[in-house]
Scaffold this motif. Structure first.
Motif, mmCIF file in Angstrom:
data_model
loop_
_atom_site.group_PDB
_atom_site.id
_atom_site.type_symbol
_atom_site.label_atom_id
_atom_site.label_comp_id
_atom_site.label_asym_id
_atom_site.label_seq_id
_atom_site.Cartn_x
_atom_site.Cartn_y
_atom_site.Cartn_z
ATOM 1 N N MET A 243 0.830 -1.195 0.000
ATOM 2 C CA MET A 243 0.000 0.000 0.000
ATOM 3 C C MET A 243 0.872 1.255 0.000
ATOM 4 N N PHE A 244 1.890 1.270 0.850
ATOM 5 C CA PHE A 244 2.737 2.449 0.950
ATOM 6 C C PHE A 244 3.569 2.653 -0.316
ATOM 7 N N LYS A 245 3.902 1.545 -0.975
ATOM 8 C CA LYS A 245 4.618 1.678 -2.248
ATOM 9 C C LYS A 245 3.723 2.313 -3.305
ATOM 10 N N SER A 246 2.437 1.945 -3.298
ATOM 11 C CA SER A 246 1.490 2.538 -4.251
ATOM 12 C C SER A 246 1.366 4.033 -4.017
ATOM 13 N N ILE A 247 1.311 4.432 -2.748
ATOM 14 C CA ILE A 247 1.242 5.859 -2.431
ATOM 15 C C ILE A 247 2.510 6.562 -2.893
ATOM 16 N N GLN A 248 3.660 5.902 -2.650
ATOM 17 C CA GLN A 248 4.928 6.490 -3.076
ATOM 18 C C GLN A 248 4.954 6.681 -4.591
ATOM 19 N N TYR A 249 4.504 5.663 -5.333
ATOM 20 C CA TYR A 249 4.509 5.755 -6.793
ATOM 21 C C TYR A 249 3.617 6.906 -7.257
ATOM 22 N N ARG B 79 -15.345 0.951 4.693
ATOM 23 C CA ARG B 79 -15.022 0.499 3.332
ATOM 24 C C ARG B 79 -14.593 1.711 2.510
ATOM 25 N N PHE B 80 -13.482 1.595 1.846
ATOM 26 C CA PHE B 80 -13.018 2.653 0.934
ATOM 27 C C PHE B 80 -13.489 2.319 -0.481
ATOM 28 N N SER B 81 -13.980 3.343 -1.148
ATOM 29 C CA SER B 81 -14.536 3.148 -2.489
ATOM 30 C C SER B 81 -13.454 2.699 -3.465
ATOM 31 N N ALA B 82 -13.850 1.800 -4.369
ATOM 32 C CA ALA B 82 -12.922 1.324 -5.396
ATOM 33 C C ALA B 82 -13.454 1.646 -6.789
ATOM 34 N N ASN B 83 -14.462 2.540 -6.885
ATOM 35 C CA ASN B 83 -15.079 2.908 -8.165
ATOM 36 C C ASN B 83 -14.667 4.317 -8.565
ATOM 37 N N LYS B 84 -14.645 4.546 -9.902
ATOM 38 C CA LYS B 84 -14.373 5.870 -10.487
ATOM 39 C C LYS B 84 -13.073 6.467 -9.961
ATOM 40 N N LEU B 85 -12.085 5.630 -9.807
ATOM 41 C CA LEU B 85 -10.774 6.068 -9.353
ATOM 42 C C LEU B 85 -9.715 5.548 -10.303
ATOM 43 N N SER B 86 -8.573 6.122 -10.197
ATOM 44 C CA SER B 86 -7.468 5.622 -11.006
ATOM 45 C C SER B 86 -7.065 4.243 -10.513
ATOM 46 N N ALA B 87 -6.339 3.535 -11.359
ATOM 47 C CA ALA B 87 -5.909 2.180 -11.020
ATOM 48 C C ALA B 87 -5.075 2.194 -9.747
ATOM 49 N N ARG B 88 -4.211 3.230 -9.625
ATOM 50 C CA ARG B 88 -3.363 3.309 -8.454
ATOM 51 C C ARG B 88 -4.190 3.541 -7.204
ATOM 52 N N GLU B 89 -5.185 4.425 -7.261
ATOM 53 C CA GLU B 89 -6.025 4.719 -6.092
ATOM 54 C C GLU B 89 -6.900 3.520 -5.736
ATOM 55 N N ARG B 90 -7.416 2.814 -6.763
ATOM 56 C CA ARG B 90 -8.203 1.615 -6.495
ATOM 57 C C ARG B 90 -7.362 0.573 -5.756
ATOM 58 N N GLU B 91 -6.133 0.419 -6.184
ATOM 59 C CA GLU B 91 -5.251 -0.549 -5.538
ATOM 60 C C GLU B 91 -5.009 -0.193 -4.076
#
Length: 444
Positions: A1-7, A75-87
């Motif tokens: 998760m933290f790597k995704s935020i870093q990216y 629950r965090f939404s996984a719709n209408k977001l970028s691939a990185r944010e969904r992940e």
């Protein structure tokens, strides 16, 4: 998760750097019109970077607050977001699912342990240093006769001294309580252990009803006592009965001459007299066992007492080739009845001397130890042969003896006297195979 935020942050940062570089190049080259577009691009990059950081920061804070409060329903939404944010949101949702499963397992384990706690026949009480009861089971409340047990002060209804006693209990302590309810009086064994938790030091008290065990041991003691007494009485009565039958037969026989009859009568009366004397000595031994007075305790110098007992028997021991060694570093003092304890010391000293009769190395080692906290102890070790295994269980049974001229009350009376003092008289073998009898007297 933290790597995704870093990216994600790296991507927006890289875009910002490109915008800054492009704007700088345009300004230096004099293309001010295009440099405005670069500045706008730089502002958009800064805004996106700030918005991304704020959103991630807000989500993480929300996640940590939810976990701290034990709320796993987020629950965090996984719709209408970028691939990185969904992940990122899926990872945070996964964390919540894992912790929710772990929490459910912990609750199930607690319920399982609570069920076991309520099912066992041992009473369990968990208290802290302030006397607050954090946990107790049904068995403990039944033993104490309490429907609700939340503080040790409630024990005052059973005994005024119990609240203070329970507060003073520490790990390793053991007590025997007598608890009375509307049906019966039950002896209860109390043992203490402790554990350090986040909320502080907790003491775990285990309570067991030992009434049945005591009844069984009491019954065994009575059976042994009756067996020994029956043996002694039968040994005395049997020859009297036999002689009586023989004498009756002689008197009924008209052919028996008077001289023979007189001689047989004298022999019979001598035998009966000797047997009656032995039976009388046995009864006197019984009276000796049952007539021990209650001890009058006062400060008693045990070291001086033992030295006095040694001096009384020193010449006899020396004549018999017995060496006595006394080991003590200081004067050991205990609250005791000097006369009664002297009786025990002399008895153990004589027994130790008799035990060395079959050995060439005839030594007795007496060791005193103790302090005001742990109490006092006196060890009588001898170099004689160890007590045979078949005899060992009976050495403290009244009237049991392997000596031809013994009464069998010495050790039993000695143990009884020590118990009246609140202490113990025990037997053991030392590491170098010496036979040791120990007197233990409590502190105070």
């Amino acid at each position: 998760m933290f790597k995704s935020i870093q990216y994600s942050l790296y991507a927006f940062t890289a875009l910002l750097i490109v915008a800054v570089a492009l704007t700088t190049v345009l300004i230096v080259s004099g293309n001010y019109l295009f440099s405005v577009a670069g500045i706008i691009l730089m502002a958009i990059s800064l805004a996106n970077l700030r918005r991304c950081y704020a959103r991630y920061n807000s989500n993480i804070i929300f996640l940590l607050n939810a976990l701290e409060n034990g709320d796993y329903s987020y629950r965090f939404s996984a719709n209408k977001l970028s691939a990185r944010e969904r992940e990122i949101n899926q990872v945070m949702n996964r964390i919540g699912d894992i912790l929710a499963t772990a929490r459910k397992e912990i609750i199930e384990n607690e319920q399982f342990l609570a069920l076991i706690l309520e099912s066992i026949t041992t009473g369990i009480v968990i208290i802290d240093d302030n006397g607050i009861v954090h946990r107790t089971n049904r068995t403990a409340k039944e033993m104490l006769g309490l429907t609700v047990f939340t503080h040790v002060n409630q024990l005052r209804v059973i005994d005024e001294s119990y609240p203070e006693m329970f507060r003073r209990l520490r790990a390793g302590d053991s007590r025997q309580l007598s608890l009375t309810n509307e049906k019966e009086e039950r002896p209860v064994s109390l043992r203490v252990s402790q554990i350090l938790l986040k909320r502080g030091m907790m003491r775990v008290l285990t309570m067991n009803n030992i009434g049945n065990e005591l009844e069984m041991k009491e019954m065994e003691s009575w059976i042994r006592l009756i067996r020994v007494m029956t043996h002694e009485i039968m040994n005395s009565v049997a020859p009297v009965t036999s002689l009586s039958e023989t004498m009756l037969a002689l008197y009924r026989d008209s052919t028996t001459d008077s001289a023979t009859l007189r001689q047989n009568t004298l022999e019979a009366f001598e035998t009966i007299n000797g047997t009656a004397s032995g039976l009388l000595a046995f009864v006197q031994s019984y009276r000796k066992f049952t007539s021990v007075p209650q001890p009058e305790k006062k400060a008693c110098d045990l070291t001086a007492l033992v030295r006095k007992a040694i001096r009384l028997h020193e010449r006899q021991m020396r004549d018999n080739g017995i060496t006595i060694t006394l080991s003590t570093n200081e004067h050991i003092v205990a609250q005791a009845d000097e006369n009664l304890i002297m009786q025990v010391v002399i008895n153990l000293l004589k027994n130790a001397a008799e035990a060395t009769e079959t050995t060439s190395d005839r030594r007795i080692i007496i060791t005193l130890a103790g302090d005001e906290t742990d109490g006092a102890s006196i060890d009588f070790a001898n170099t004689g042969d160890p007590i045979p295994p078949d005899v060992l269980p009976h050495i403290f049974v009244p009237f049991f003896t392997t000596k031809t001229d013994g009464s069998g009350v010495g050790l039993s009376v000695s143990r009884y006297i020590v118990r009246l003092h609140g202490g113990k008289l025990t037997h053991r073998l030392s590491p170098d195979s010496l036979t040791v009898f120990r007197i233990e007297l409590p502190a105070g």
